[in-house]
Structure formats: C-alpha cells, structure tokens
Design a protein around this motif. Structure first.
Motif, short mmCIF file in Angstrom:
data_model
loop_
_atom_site.label_atom_id
_atom_site.label_comp_id
_atom_site.label_asym_id
_atom_site.label_seq_id
_atom_site.Cartn_x
_atom_site.Cartn_y
_atom_site.Cartn_z
N ALA A 92 0.83 -1.21 0.00
CA ALA A 92 0.00 0.00 0.00
C ALA A 92 0.86 1.25 0.00
O ALA A 92 0.55 2.24 -0.69
N PHE A 93 1.94 1.24 0.77
CA PHE A 93 2.83 2.41 0.83
C PHE A 93 3.49 2.63 -0.53
O PHE A 93 3.61 3.77 -1.00
N GLN A 94 3.90 1.57 -1.21
CA GLN A 94 4.52 1.72 -2.53
C GLN A 94 3.50 2.21 -3.56
O GLN A 94 3.84 2.97 -4.46
N VAL A 95 2.24 1.80 -3.42
CA VAL A 95 1.20 2.33 -4.30
C VAL A 95 1.07 3.84 -4.12
O VAL A 95 0.97 4.60 -5.10
N LEU A 96 1.08 4.31 -2.87
CA LEU A 96 0.99 5.75 -2.62
C LEU A 96 2.19 6.48 -3.23
O LEU A 96 2.03 7.53 -3.86
N LEU A 97 3.39 5.92 -3.06
CA LEU A 97 4.58 6.55 -3.63
C LEU A 97 4.50 6.59 -5.15
O LEU A 97 4.95 7.56 -5.78
N SER A 98 3.91 5.56 -5.74
CA SER A 98 3.74 5.55 -7.20
C SER A 98 2.78 6.65 -7.63
O SER A 98 3.01 7.35 -8.63
N LYS A 99 1.69 6.80 -6.90
CA LYS A 99 0.73 7.86 -7.22
C LYS A 99 1.37 9.24 -7.11
O LYS A 99 1.10 10.14 -7.92
N TYR A 100 2.21 9.41 -6.12
CA TYR A 100 2.84 10.72 -5.90
C TYR A 100 3.93 11.00 -6.94
O TYR A 100 4.08 12.14 -7.40
N HIS A 252 -3.89 10.58 2.57
CA HIS A 252 -4.01 9.81 1.33
C HIS A 252 -3.64 8.34 1.58
O HIS A 252 -4.26 7.43 1.00
N LEU A 253 -2.64 8.08 2.42
CA LEU A 253 -2.27 6.71 2.75
C LEU A 253 -3.43 6.00 3.44
O LEU A 253 -3.75 4.84 3.13
N ALA A 254 -4.07 6.70 4.37
CA ALA A 254 -5.21 6.10 5.07
C ALA A 254 -6.32 5.76 4.09
O ALA A 254 -6.96 4.69 4.20
N ARG A 255 -6.56 6.62 3.07
CA ARG A 255 -7.61 6.34 2.10
C ARG A 255 -7.24 5.14 1.22
O ARG A 255 -8.11 4.34 0.84
#
Length: 967
Positions: A92-100, A252-255
């Motif tokens: 999940a954290f890597q997904v957020l970093l990808s989005k950013y 955003h991570l929580a979402r």
C-alpha cells in the motif's frame, strides 16, 4: 551476574566473513545484480522545496494513527493471500509513492533485524541490515496483484539478506550524490518487537525522544501494530517537505488502506486519494470562473458595435498611417464583399500571407465579415510547408500582396486576391456591412502547430472562443484607453489577444513593422505610440529586461509566457517598475491563447513563477490515470475545459478524439476537455495556483515555439543516409535552449542542415548535429536518452575551419562567442546553426550597435547569418560601417588598415561608442578599435586629438570645432 554466552559477537563477525565469500557470496550478489539492474537513481517525489546539493538531515516527525478495525481488515487480507501485515502495508505504501511520483518502478529500503540464527537471538550487538525492495507496479494491476508482487519481492530479499548494504552499494556502484542516499530515498519499517519495559529485572525502561529529530531519508514510515490499531510516525526531511504536505500524504495513505481493505481487486487507476473536501476544492471551488461575456456574438459583430460607438477613434496605426474604427470597418466591408463574390462563406478557409500592418488587420476582419475563417501563412516558411498548409486547410481563396505572390506555392486554380494589385477593384465595392453569415460556433481561424507524427496539424478555433478570450477577461484590463502593440506574427496565436483584445474593446492596435524587430525598434514604438499593454514571449521579455529595461517605463500591463519565465528578468522588472502589472500567461493554441494566468505581485518570493489560475470561463483539472483528479501538490496532466476549447484538429478526427476528450466533470452536454500534455501541480495555497513542471510527452517549447520532436525526427529519417535519428532539447548553456540531433548514418551535418532547411520552419531545425556509431540503449534495449552526449564545438560547426580574418569578423566573433556560449567561431559559421535564434539575434544587434555599427538591424542578421556575410554587410563593400565614403587610414605600427566613416554616430573605441557633442555641421567619424596592436592609446583626449589630426590630413576641408566628448 549474567549467564555465560554460547557465542560472542566476534564469533558472529568471523562466521559472517567466512560465509560471504566464494560461491555463497556470488550467489547472493547475482540475485541483487539482477533484481536492481537499471534501478532508478532517484524516486522523484513532489517536494515543497528544491533538493539541496547536500543533505542536512534536518527532519520532523508526524504521528500516525489508524483504527483497530482497519488493522484487523488488513491482517485478514494478508492472510487470504499468504502475506504478512508487513507485506500488505509495504504494498500500500509503494502504491501511494507511485501515485505521488508518477513512477511504476518503486524502490524503498527496509531495516531487517538480521538475527536469523538462534545462537544470536539474545546476543548484544548490531545485526541490523537494510534491504532494498523494488516493486514493479506497471500494467495497472489490482491491489491483490500488487500484494502478490510485494510478497515475492519481500521473500526474495529475505532469502538474500546476508549481503551488507554497504557491500551491495560497493558492488552495484550506483550514481553517488551528496544530496540523497544511494539506491533508495524512502524507508519503511513495521516494528513488531515490544517496548522492552521488563527486559531488565529491577529497572523501569522507557524511550526518550530526540529533541531535534533527524531524517536520514526523504521519508521514513515506521508503524507498529498495537491493541488500539496501527501507530507510528512518518519522518520527513524538512529541507524538502512542509508539515501540511506530510499531513495530506498520511491522509491519502489512510484512504488507500481503507479502499484496498474493502476491495482488494480495485485497480490502481481506480484508487481515489482525495477526500471530499479536497476534491470539492480542486474540481469546483478553484474552477468558479464564470463571467458574463457576449457568447452569442461574433467577432466582427462586436467590432461593428465598437465602430458605431467610437467611429473617429484610431483603431490601428503603423509607420505614420492610421485607420479610424469607421475607416477600418468600411475597408473591411469592401474586401468582405469582394471575398463573398469569390465564394467565401461560413466555414470557408481563406489563406492570408501578409506582413503585420494595416492591410493584414483589414484582411482578417474582412474574412470574418464574409463568414469565413482565416489561415495565417508565414512567408518565411519553406515552400514545402506552405504548400502542405494550403492543401491541408482546403484554402478556398488566398489573400496576399504582389511582392509575396511569386514566392508562394499557389496550387493551380486557387483564386488569389492581391491586396495591392486589386486595390481599385476592392475600393469599388460597397462599404456597408455584408449580411451576417456566420455564428459564434463557426470557425474564426485555423493555426498550424508542429505535429508529433511528423505532420503539422491545423487547430480549428471558433469565434466564441476568441470572444471569451478578450471580453470579460480577468487577467488583463482591456478598454478604450489601451494601446496594444502587435509584436507576434499572426501565425502565432498570441496575436489573437493583441489584435482582438484591442479592436473589440475600443483600444488602439500598433502592428510592428517588418518580420524581426530589434529591441531598439520595439522600444521606439513603445515610446512613440505610448503603448500601455504589451505581450512578449518569455525569451523576448528576458532580452528586454537585460538590454532595454527603461523602454518599459510607460507600459502599464506586460504579459509574458510561451515558455518558462526567467526569474531574474521578473526580479529586474519588479524592482524597477513595482506598479507595472506583470502577468505570466499560459495556454496552448488548442485552448485559444490563454488558459491560466498569474499576476506577479508583492507576495512573489523570488522562486519559479507559477502559471496561476484559470482565466474567465475556463476550467482546469490536474488528472492522473483514468481522468482521476490528483491531490494538491502531486503532479498530473493538465486538462483544460470551458469556452476556450478549440473545435479540434482540422481534418483529423482520430487525433481530435485522442486529445479532445469528454468532460466528466461538466453537466453541459457535449462538453470536452483538451489534454495539454503538460505536467503541473496545484501549489499549497489558499487559492488556485498551478505550477508548471514540464511535458508528459516529447513536445518541447523552444523560444516560445511549440515543437514536436517527433516531426523533426521524422524529417531527419527521410534523408537517405540516415538510419536512426533522435532529437532533444538541451540547455547546456544556462538560459539557451537548443535542439540537438543525434544521428546514426553516413550523412554529414551540413547535408542534414540543408535537408531540414528545405522542409521545416527555421525554429524547428536543430542547431547541433552529433554523429554516432549507434544510439545508447538501456539494459532492456530501450533508448537511453540520458546517455546521449552533450554536443561539443564540432557539433555546431560546419565542415572545415577558417578563423575570422578582418577586424570586423574578429569583433563579431567575440560577440557571438559570448552570446552563444561556444568555444570558437568560424568565419563561415551560421549564427542560427550555433544555437542562435530570433531573441538572441535581437541581443546580438544591441551589442553590434554598441561595438560596430549603430545602424545594424535584426533583418540583416537573418539575411546574412554567416559570420563573414554579416561582417561584410556591416562593413559595406569590405569597408567599415557600410558606407561608400569610408576613408582608409594607416597608422604607423598598425598591421591592418583602419577606416573612418562619415555616417557613424561616434567613435568606436575598444568596443564602446564615444558619443560626441558636436555642432550639427561637423561630421562625426568612427574608428574600429585600437590604433595599434599594443593598445597604447593613452587618454580619450589623446585619442580625439590624434583622430582630428588624421581627419584633417586626409580631408583638409574644415573647420572642425570640437565641443566635447562623453563615453
């Protein structure tokens, strides 16, 4: 007393050394070499500040709290896929970093306890190692698939965790930088150990927070599963991030966690980062741009209404000629009737090939009155491109002048209206307005831009879009008191603002004569006509700020754009003219000149100038995959909507459908968005302010011109001796952006230049040609653009070398070297091949006027672009200063002749003009440089005395009375 240890830390160190050699070590290293091949040097997260050249490790911690209910759902998800909570949170954290970051190749570091053997579990010592976890998120996978990939990555890393991180770095040799850590810049950890409160009998143990938290990495997320839920902290580098940015990121991570816990099959493109408040802000609040404007009226209707209100006011003035609103209206009516009788009506395209001036304005207005749409044709374009535009646009009639007609590739049977040749016939037409034939949704003009497929494309703009630009505008004040300079060619859509911004609001339009005005000419026109509103490309704005700042003294509104606006130029103008309204304007042709604008006010901090907020009746969205809005601060592609959106690309429905997409955020039937291809982000601010970040594709802006690199490459590959070709826009000299061609084949650079000169506009022809044996490739076989070498001096030069010969050539070469940032200049070198362009030509003329010839013009640079040709032109018949009356004077000790010119304005002395205060009857003389090679001239008085003596010797007529000199 403590129990006896079975092994000591030294035993472990010895064991590790023995293990990490030979076949065991090679097997471990082989895994990491393969796993990290081609790893990105840097995870480019959007930051609030630029990365400093050296890490300071200053940091801040922001607490993280997630509910027990969410924790339990995440644990259940992991169990269903045979994954741990660590793997689930990592994914999940890597997904957020990808989005950013916009990257699908995400690398994070993670600490491992390293106590993989029972013997060391209770041993005091440092066993921790850092693992590099690289996850591929390409292909828009579901989160369930991401979790499987994270599991595979993690298990592989566990199996090969014995290689110390420092040994891995030494083996892989990544690019080292003092500004960031190697291999990864983001850390993730899930702490599953207890707090150790009863680890030491008889003692109470508690943790103590450091007073000044440090940040070893850009971001470090540390979480712990507790009876109350997930707890932890996100540590950030305060050199890069503001607290508000980190708070948003955690939201955003929580979402992301909430959505994947609810549905593990959700695809990454479907994940929604924004909460309701943020979504309402970026979609609705910042797009409240509705303003009243006459959307139901045509351009020519509004002009006619203005002419009725102010018939005697001057509408357009050029070179001592002027037309009032009534006169312009009458002449345009006559030409409109003339065009009507040649079949011009609604949607008919009329080619116009005229220089800036009264006849051009009359013709544009006449085409619209006849119901047609104008297609600007630049006479400086190659014949092949003009022929393509005439055919592609389906031009029904061509309007031009006799002087340009012979150079135009006019197809057989195309009617041609010669403004000067048919003057009497046009003047005999009726002067009343033709019956209204077109409506606000009919075409107003078609402007051609560079094409990514190698073919230019015509942007079809409707009348309503132009009216929206200049009526009810919130970015500029337009009215009857404004005097607007038309500096842009009509083929450049900035002219839409200049021409119709003046004429639809009762202002006065001042077209600039010629094709390439100098800075001095612009300054003269600004002062002569009292120009109040001025549009300059970013490059020309920079040149004015550097060379002719005082010429802007009377301007009230200055709009600039077309490229990134130089910060130092903004600072100069702001400091000198604090009351001047300075506007950075942004907008593609496909959204009718301006989409966003930003007024540079007192709050400007001195950093990059934003492109601002949407102008009236315009909506903008920063979107990611699947047209989903991205959060504040996160890069995305800019989409533009509203009444400025063009109809599309003329005759290219597939490309139109690709770039003009349905607007999912509008309730208006048929509303569309234009995909600009520009990367932007919302800045952290209380109002809508966009920051420009670059291009999403390979389209570039050079000197304000939009260039599709693909078109240039396609034309290069048409050469029979070219096998491969790549073109880049480089800025090897700060502030000078150039096109560089990399070619594999047998063609010489001179042949390639000639090949492109005949097929492309001059601004799209590369200035440097690097000939390669092969194009560099990455490990996966793709072109490695970063490995393409910077062009050396030979890449800019033509074949052979011939140094400057004459004094004029040497002085000119010194100016070129400084302006163009090249090491040497050949006398046959071409100013534009060395990286020169129209804006540098303007600056060149300013230097030439000061050092060589006060009568030099920009047109001379374009007409004589090689060094020896320009030097000969400046010297005139091989003499000095282009005068037939130059008198050669030979001074003792001088190895070269010096010349005196009767028509100069002063003495040239070491590259500066000494302006004399003489009686009007007395001639003024010019001297090109020092009198001898040792530069022993003494004082200016000595120079003047010797000069007067020489003058009287060669021209005894007199008298010569010297009134004084100033440098």
């Amino acid at each position: 007393p403590l129990p006896e240890l079975g092994v000591q830390y030294a035993d472990y160190a010895l064991w590790q050394r023995e293990q990490l050699e030979g076949e065991v070590l090679e097997r471990q290293l082989s895994y990491w070499r393969e796993r990290l091949a081609g790893v990105p040097e840097l995870l480019e997260l959007p930051t609030d500040r630029s990365r400093p050249p050296m890490q300071t490790y200053r940091g801040a911690r922001v607490p993280v709290e997630l509910s027990l209910e969410l924790l339990e759902r995440l644990q259940a998800l992991g169990r269903s896929e045979g994954a741990t909570l660590y793997m689930t949170l990592l994914g999940a954290f890597q997904v957020l970093l990808s989005k950013y970051s916009g990257s699908e190749d995400i690398v994070v570091g993670s600490p491992m306890a390293g106590r993989t053997r029972k013997e060391v579990e209770e041993l005091i010592g440092f066993f921790v190692n850092t693992l590099v976890l690289r996850t591929d998120l390409s292909g828009d996978p579901s989160f369930r698939e991401v979790l499987r990939r994270a599991r595979e990555v993690t298990l592989g890393a566990y199996e090969h965790q014995d290689v110390p991180f420092e040994r891995l770095v030494a083996e892989l040799q990544p690019e080292r930088s003092r500004s960031h850590t190697p291999l990864f810049q983001v850390m993730f950890a899930l702490q599953n150990a207890g707090g150790g409160g009863d680890a030491l009998p008889g003692l109470e143990v508690s943790g103590v927070e450091a007073e000044r938290p440090s940040a070893k990495f850009d971001l470090s997320l540390a979480l712990t599963a507790t009876p109350g839920g997930l707890r932890g902290e996100l540590t950030c580098s305060t050199d890069l991030f503001e607290r508000s940015t980190v708070d948003r990121m955690l939201g955003h991570l929580a979402r992301v966690l909430e959505q994947v816990a609810a549905d593990a099959d959700v695809r990454l493109s479907q994940l929604e980062l924004l909460g309701e408040a943020e979504r309402a802000l970026v979609l609705e609040e910042w797009n409240r741009t509705e303003a009243e404007y006459p959307a139901d009226r045509c351009i020519h209707e509004l002009f006619e209404a203005q002419a009725a209100r102010t018939p005697g006011a001057v509408a357009v003035v050029r070179e001592g000629e002027a037309l009032s609103y009534a006169e312009l209206n009458a002449r345009a009516n006559q030409l409109a009737h003339h065009l009507r009788r040649r079949g011009v009506g609604p949607e008919a395209r009329v080619g116009i090939c005229l220089e800036r001036g009264l006849e051009l304005v009359v013709s544009l207005l006449a085409v619209l009155k006849a119901g047609g749409a104008y297609v600007p044709l630049d006479p400086g374009y190659p014949a092949e491109r003009l022929a393509f535009m005439l055919a592609d646009a389906g031009v029904a009639v061509l309007v031009t002048e006799e002087g340009a007609r012979g150079a135009l590739p006019v197809p057989a049977g195309l009617p041609v209206v010669s403004i000067d040749g048919a003057r009497a016939e046009i003047a005999a037409e009726r002067a009343d307005a033709p019956a209204l034939a077109a409506g606000p949704r009919h075409l107003a003009y078609v402007v051609y831009t560079s094409g990514s497929t190698g073919t230019p494309k015509g942007v079809a703009v409707e009348q309503r879009s132009v009216v929206r630009l200049v009526r009810g505008a919130n970015y500029v004040e337009l009215g009857e008191d404004e005097v607007i300079l038309q500096a842009a060619p009509v083929s450049f859509d900035a002219s839409t603002l200049e021409i119709w911004g003046a004429l639809l609001n009762g202002g006065r339009l001042v077209p600039v004569p010629g094709t390439n005005p100098s800075l001095e000419e612009l300054g003269r026109l600004i002062a002569l006509h009292g120009v109040t509103t001025l549009w300059l490309t970013a490059g020309l704005f920079d040149a004015m700020a550097r060379e002719r700042l005082e010429d802007l003294a009377g301007v009230r509104q200055l709009l600039t754009g077309g490229d990134v606006v130089p910060v130092d130029a903004v600072a100069r103008v702001r400091a000198r003219f604090p009351a001047l309204r300075l506007v950075n304007g942004y907008g593609p042709t496909e959204n009718t000149t301006f989409t966003c604008c930003h007024t540079v006010g007192e709050a400007w901090s001195g950093g990059p100038v934003p492109i601002g907020s949407p102008v009236s009746n315009t909506r903008v969205y920063v979107l990611g995959a699947a047209l989903r809005p991205v959060p504040i601060g996160v890069p995305g592609e800019l989409y533009a909507g509203g009444d400025g959106v063009a109809r599309g690309y003329l005759g290219r429905p597939a490309l139109t459908a690709e770039r003009f997409v349905p607007d999912p955020f509008s309730a208006q039937p048929g509303a569309r968005l234009y995909r600009t291809g520009d990367r932007v982000r919302w800045k952290e601010t209380t109002s809508a302010v966009l920051e420009f970040l670059g291009r999403t594709d390979r389209q570039v802006k050079v000197r304000g011109f939009r260039i599709e690199l693909g078109e240039v490459e396609a034309r290069l590959r048409e050469h029979p001796d070219v096998r491969q070709a790549v073109v880049l826009a480089r800025e090897d000299v700060p502030g000078v952006k150039r096109l560089v061609a990399y070619v594999v084949g047998d063609a010489a650079a001179d042949a390639l230049r000639a090949h492109l000169d005949a097929r492309l506009p001059v601004y799209t022809v590369p200035t440097a040609y690097v000939l390669l044996e092969a194009l560099p490739l990455t490990s996966n076989g793709k072109l490695d653009r970063k490995a393409l070498p910077a062009p050396d001096a030979a890449a800019y030069a033509r074949s052979g070398h011939e140094p400057p010969l004459t004094m004029t050539e040497r002085v000119l070469a010194e100016i070129w070297t400084e302006l163009l940032g090249v090491e040497r200049v050949d006398r046959r070198d071409h100013f534009f091949d060395l990286g020169g362009h129209s804006l540098l030509a303007v600056r060149l003329v300013s230097r030439v006027r000061a050092a060589l010839n006060p009568a030099a013009t920009v047109d001379e640079v374009f007409a004589h672009p090689t060094l020896y040709e320009l030097a000969a032109r400046l010297a005139g018949n091989g003499e000095w200063f282009g005068t037939d009356h130059a008198i050669p004077v030979r001074e003792t000790g001088s190895e070269r002749p010096l010349f005196l010119a009767h028509d100069a304005v002063g003495i040239v002395f070491y590259g500066q003009i000494l302006r004399p205060h003489l009686d009007a009857e007395i001639p003024v003389y010019a001297l090109p440089g020092p009198l001898n090679d040792t530069n022993e001239l003494g004082s200016i008085d000595d120079l003047v005395t010797r000069l007067v003596r020489m003058v009287t010797e060669v021209q005894p007529e007199g008298p010569y009375r010297l009134a004084g000199w100033s440098a």
